[in-house]
Design a protein around this motif. Structure first.
Motif, mmCIF file in Angstrom:
data_model
loop_
_atom_site.group_PDB
_atom_site.id
_atom_site.type_symbol
_atom_site.label_atom_id
_atom_site.label_comp_id
_atom_site.label_asym_id
_atom_site.label_seq_id
_atom_site.Cartn_x
_atom_site.Cartn_y
_atom_site.Cartn_z
ATOM 1 N N UNK A 136 0.814 -1.211 0.000
ATOM 2 C CA UNK A 136 0.000 0.000 0.000
ATOM 3 C C UNK A 136 0.843 1.254 0.000
ATOM 4 N N UNK A 137 2.121 1.124 -0.400
ATOM 5 C CA UNK A 137 3.027 2.276 -0.442
ATOM 6 C C UNK A 137 3.151 2.807 -1.864
ATOM 7 N N UNK A 138 3.967 3.835 -2.029
ATOM 8 C CA UNK A 138 4.173 4.431 -3.348
ATOM 9 C C UNK A 138 4.816 3.435 -4.307
ATOM 10 N N UNK A 139 4.393 3.500 -5.565
ATOM 11 C CA UNK A 139 5.026 2.716 -6.612
ATOM 12 C C UNK A 139 5.902 3.650 -7.440
ATOM 13 N N UNK A 140 7.138 3.238 -7.664
ATOM 14 C CA UNK A 140 8.036 4.044 -8.479
ATOM 15 C C UNK A 140 8.109 3.395 -9.862
ATOM 16 N N UNK A 141 7.916 4.198 -10.914
ATOM 17 C CA UNK A 141 8.002 3.654 -12.276
ATOM 18 C C UNK A 141 9.468 3.474 -12.638
ATOM 19 N N UNK A 142 9.859 2.247 -12.985
ATOM 20 C CA UNK A 142 11.269 1.994 -13.263
ATOM 21 C C UNK A 142 11.509 1.553 -14.701
ATOM 22 N N UNK A 143 10.459 1.511 -15.502
ATOM 23 C CA UNK A 143 10.684 1.142 -16.895
ATOM 24 C C UNK A 143 9.413 0.626 -17.519
ATOM 25 N N UNK A 144 9.542 0.032 -18.675
ATOM 26 C CA UNK A 144 8.362 -0.494 -19.355
ATOM 27 C C UNK A 144 8.770 -1.610 -20.293
ATOM 28 N N UNK A 145 7.801 -2.415 -20.670
ATOM 29 C CA UNK A 145 8.079 -3.438 -21.671
ATOM 30 C C UNK A 145 6.887 -3.542 -22.609
ATOM 31 N N UNK A 146 7.127 -4.119 -23.756
ATOM 32 C CA UNK A 146 6.060 -4.223 -24.748
ATOM 33 C C UNK A 146 5.279 -5.510 -24.573
ATOM 34 N N UNK A 147 3.983 -5.432 -24.792
ATOM 35 C CA UNK A 147 3.134 -6.621 -24.791
ATOM 36 C C UNK A 147 2.389 -6.639 -26.104
ATOM 37 N N UNK A 148 2.365 -7.779 -26.768
ATOM 38 C CA UNK A 148 1.617 -7.891 -28.007
ATOM 39 C C UNK A 148 0.221 -8.418 -27.703
ATOM 40 N N UNK A 149 -0.744 -7.950 -28.455
ATOM 41 C CA UNK A 149 -2.135 -8.279 -28.186
ATOM 42 C C UNK A 149 -2.869 -8.427 -29.514
ATOM 43 N N UNK A 150 -3.756 -9.409 -29.582
ATOM 44 C CA UNK A 150 -4.576 -9.568 -30.785
ATOM 45 C C UNK A 150 -6.018 -9.244 -30.412
ATOM 46 N N UNK A 151 -6.601 -8.289 -31.101
ATOM 47 C CA UNK A 151 -7.968 -7.880 -30.792
ATOM 48 C C UNK A 151 -8.984 -8.818 -31.437
ATOM 49 N N UNK A 152 -10.256 -8.671 -31.029
ATOM 50 C CA UNK A 152 -11.349 -9.485 -31.576
ATOM 51 C C UNK A 152 -11.302 -9.580 -33.092
ATOM 52 N N UNK A 153 -11.054 -8.451 -33.723
ATOM 53 C CA UNK A 153 -11.121 -8.378 -35.179
ATOM 54 C C UNK A 153 -9.862 -8.945 -35.830
ATOM 55 N N UNK A 154 -8.890 -9.365 -35.038
ATOM 56 C CA UNK A 154 -7.664 -9.916 -35.591
ATOM 57 C C UNK A 154 -6.559 -8.880 -35.705
#
Ligand SMILES: [Zn+2]
Length: 162
Positions: free
Chosen positions: A8-26
């Motif tokens: 329940x404490x502060x979250x520090x942003x330390x980076x990011x990564x990519x996620x691939x996703x396929x939507x309903x329509x392809x």
């Protein structure tokens, strides 16, 4: 600012990564998921967009459809039949655990504990429906609640080809 699910404490942003996703329509999308660290215990968390089932490349509404509809022809999802079958097995394997998670989360936050339907022969799917409803997005609701509490079980190895 979202408090960390662990302390329940502060979250520090330390980076990011990519996620691939396929939507309903392809359509294929690439999302950026932020990595965050708890300022108290240094545990790493990943920000989880609502539309994602962790470690599955498809949007959760695709998976939701496949689970809800038993006839493959009715599922408007660009996925192979064996994938639909795997999603259903995955759901059936996880649903009792999720029900337990949702119940303990409800108790932890002092909400009314989930009332179990009196008919014991009702399926877990039915009971989950009782908890989160069956309006579109119910799977995302479960995923968000369970994952935010760090209770998500990673079954990645079983779904590597997805
Ligand atoms: Zn922490």
């Amino acid at each position: 600012m979202v408090p960390s699910p662990c302390c329940g404490e502060k979250l520090k942003i330390i980076g990011s990564k990519e996620r691939k996703l396929i939507k309903d329509c392809g359509e294929r999308l690439t999302l950026i998921v932020r990595r965050m660290r708890c300022s108290q215990c240094y545990k790493i968390h990943h920000e989880l967009p609502d539309c994602i089932v962790p470690y599955k490349r498809y949007e959760s509404s695709c998976v939701e459809q496949a689970i809800t509809k038993t006839k493959n022809l009715e599922v408007a999802v660009p996925a192979h039949e064996s994938t639909l079958h795997r999603w259903r097995s995955w759901f059936h394997a996880q649903s009792a655990y999720w029900l337990g998670c949702l119940t303990s989360i409800a108790i932890r936050y002092l909400e009314d504990p989930v009332e179990r339907p009196s008919n014991a022969s009702q399926s877990v799917h039915h009971t989950l429906g009782h908890v989160v409803g069956d309006a579109p997005g119910w799977l995302a609701t479960i995923v968000r609640s369970v994952a935010n509490e760090n209770l998500w079980v990673h079954t990645r190895s079983a779904f590597l080809s997805d």
